[in-house]
Design an enzyme around this catalytic site. Structure first.
Site, mmCIF file in Angstrom:
data_model
loop_
_atom_site.group_PDB
_atom_site.id
_atom_site.type_symbol
_atom_site.label_atom_id
_atom_site.label_comp_id
_atom_site.label_asym_id
_atom_site.label_seq_id
_atom_site.Cartn_x
_atom_site.Cartn_y
_atom_site.Cartn_z
ATOM 1 N N GLN A 314 0.827 -1.206 0.000
ATOM 2 C CA GLN A 314 0.000 0.000 0.000
ATOM 3 C C GLN A 314 0.864 1.260 0.000
ATOM 4 O OE1 GLN A 314 -3.043 0.777 -0.458
ATOM 5 N NE2 GLN A 314 -2.964 2.918 0.180
ATOM 6 N N GLU A 315 1.980 1.200 0.693
ATOM 7 C CA GLU A 315 2.843 2.376 0.800
ATOM 8 C C GLU A 315 3.624 2.652 -0.482
ATOM 9 O OE1 GLU A 315 2.599 4.534 2.886
ATOM 10 O OE2 GLU A 315 2.690 3.935 4.963
ATOM 11 N N SER A 316 4.164 1.608 -1.100
ATOM 12 C CA SER A 316 5.102 1.864 -2.204
ATOM 13 C C SER A 316 4.960 0.925 -3.392
ATOM 14 C CB SER A 316 6.537 1.739 -1.677
ATOM 15 O OG SER A 316 6.839 0.370 -1.396
#
Length: 489
Positions: A314-316
């Site tokens: 989700q972050e990267s």
């Protein structure tokens, strides 16, 4: 005179003996245990189900699934142990349920049917679903029942969907379809996805749980009205059925069903076609490079590595060189301040980033109030990871003022979007925050986590994922391809 008396005595003796026999027989029959008493006496509730994401499956943490969770709560209510049995197909499920000494009930995402079978009865319904015709994206979309004529159609043998098609065939005799007892819903969706069949008919909840694995499948139209799922019980006395119905009614009234629905279905619609297709590719091409780091951190921190991996995605999108305009960097998108606090010297080093981000998440989770229990505790930790603990606490207080439960994610997530509205955030301690984005963040992570949990079952390790019934469109490589990993977010 004597003969008559003797005759009367013999009659009296016969009547007395007959009466005693009937009395004993009546007592014996009265003492026969009811279905509920048998379960309580054995101390085990035997439940038969199907193996699928929407019902029951096992991962490294043990048994899980919507039907499993609901059956487990019912067993706890009875004070007995839950024993799960799985059926090969629906005919097998009903056959085992009906045999003497078989399971006490079937919890398998069933819609009431088989009206001609007196050996099966259904409980009160607990989850509304809609039967839907499924087709492959890019093919001509059927829009009405007569459009099914001339199509290759397959459904589960013995299912309510087969009954629906049988009724339709009376109106359209040229309609042809195949019933199979060798497949599950996952297989039917895969066959539509790759073009092996043109159409299938499944319930909306089954599609919701599985569509992300098959991005090419689409809903053509709803095939009939919404119907309720129910548990099936064998014929007999009503003792266990009455207890089941009382439990389901209470579960609906007290919010248990809504919480389970949120846990298993409340975040399933967050991925569209592009998102699902991209994730399927990255699952094969990127995750293998960093999987060992996630597993190592998970083991060290006593946390499911797949949840940590879901956060990283989700972050990267699992890109170690990812950066943003706000200054966060790396695979876990750490701020410089967080990186320093977690002992990360190089945010672009994937191992350090995973270790630092994982440590940070676990630390946040450990600092939450003890009144927040799992699984909500992990969802709250995800929210705090994204928005900060102070704003999360504002949302919890807001929920409490609204008469909601500040320890339940289902309730608090309703409050988070208010943090971006002046009429609400002006009354909070920490002010404005993009709470709506946090809700999406948590939903996305939960969805990725669900997918990772399903495809990393023990029987689907490594290259088996690509060869499994869970089709990953366009992804059939077991070795990751190189990509730059330097996209800016």
């Amino acid at each position: 005179m004597f003969a008559l008396t003797a005759y009367r005595l013999r009659c009296a003796a016969w009547l007395l003996a007959t009466g005693i026999f009937l009395l004993l027989a009546g007592c014996s029959e009265a003492k026969a245990p009811t279905a509920l008493e048998r379960v309580q006496k054995e101390g085990v509730l035997r439940v038969i189900t199907r193996n699928s994401p929407a019902t029951y499956f096992q991962d490294r943490n043990g048994e899980t699934g919507f039907e499993y969770e609901l059956a487990k709560r019912f067993a706890e209510r009875l004070g007995v142990e839950l024993k799960i049995e799985t059926a090969d197909n629906l005919d097998d499920l009903y056959a085992q349920l009906s045999r003497e000494g078989g399971p006490a009930l079937a919890a398998a995402g069933l819609t009431p049917g088989r009206e001609d079978d007196a050996s099966v009865r259904y409980s009160h319904t607990y989850l509304d679903v809609t039967p839907q015709i499924i087709y492959r994206n890019g093919q001509q979309r059927p829009t009405r029942p007569e459009d099914l004529v001339g199509k290759r159609i397959m459904v589960l043998k013995g299912s309510s969907h087969a009954e629906q098609l049988a009724e339709l065939k009376k109106q359209y005799p040229e309609l042809k379809y195949e019933e199979s007892d060798a497949v599950e819903v996952v297989d039917l969706l895969r066959m539509v996805d790759v073009g092996d069949i043109d159409l299938t008919l499944v319930d909306s909840n089954e599609l919701a749980m599985n569509q992300v694995y098959f991005p090419n499948v689409r809903v053509a139209f709803d095939f009939g009205e919404a119907r309720g799922l129910a548990w099936a019980l064998p014929g007999g006395d009503d003792s266990l059925m009455n207890e089941v119905n009382a439990f389901l009614d209470q579960a609906k009234k007290e919010g248990l069903l809504q919480r389970l629905k949120d846990r298993y279905y409340g975040h399933v619609d967050v991925l569209g076609y592009v998102g699902a297709y991209t994730f399927a590719q990255h699952l094969q091409q990127r995750l293998p490079r960093y999987e060992s780091h996630f597993k190592q951190s998970g083991k060290q921190l006593d946390t499911d590595w797949r949840l940590l991996a879901a956060i990283g995605y989700q972050e990267s999108l699992w890109q170690p060189g990812a950066t943003s305009k706000t200054g966060v960097r790396g695979l876990m998108m750490l701020t410089n301040r967080t990186a320093q606090a977690m002992g990360v010297s190089n945010r672009l080093d994937p191992k350090q980033s995973i270790q630092g981000g994982s440590k940070y998440f676990v630390q946040i989770r450990s600092e939450l109030p003890e009144s927040i229990k799992e699984p909500d505790r992990s969802w709250f930790a995800l929210a705090a990871y994204n928005i900060g603990g102070a704003h999360l606490e504002d949302a919890r207080k807001m929920a409490e003022k609204e008469g909601l439960n500040p320890n339940k994610w289902l309730d608090v997530k309703k409050m988070l979007p208010r943090l971006a509205q002046k009429q609400w955030y002006a009354k909070t301690r920490y002010g404005y925050a993009r709470g709506g984005e946090t809700v999406h963040f948590v939903q996305n992570v939960r969805r990725y986590y669900d997918i990772l949990t399903w495809v990393t079952q023990p029987q689907m390790e490594g290259s088996q994922i690509a060869e499994s019934g869970l089709h990953l469109p366009g992804v059939n490589k077991t070795r990751p391809e190189e990509d730059s990993g330097d996209e800016k977010l």
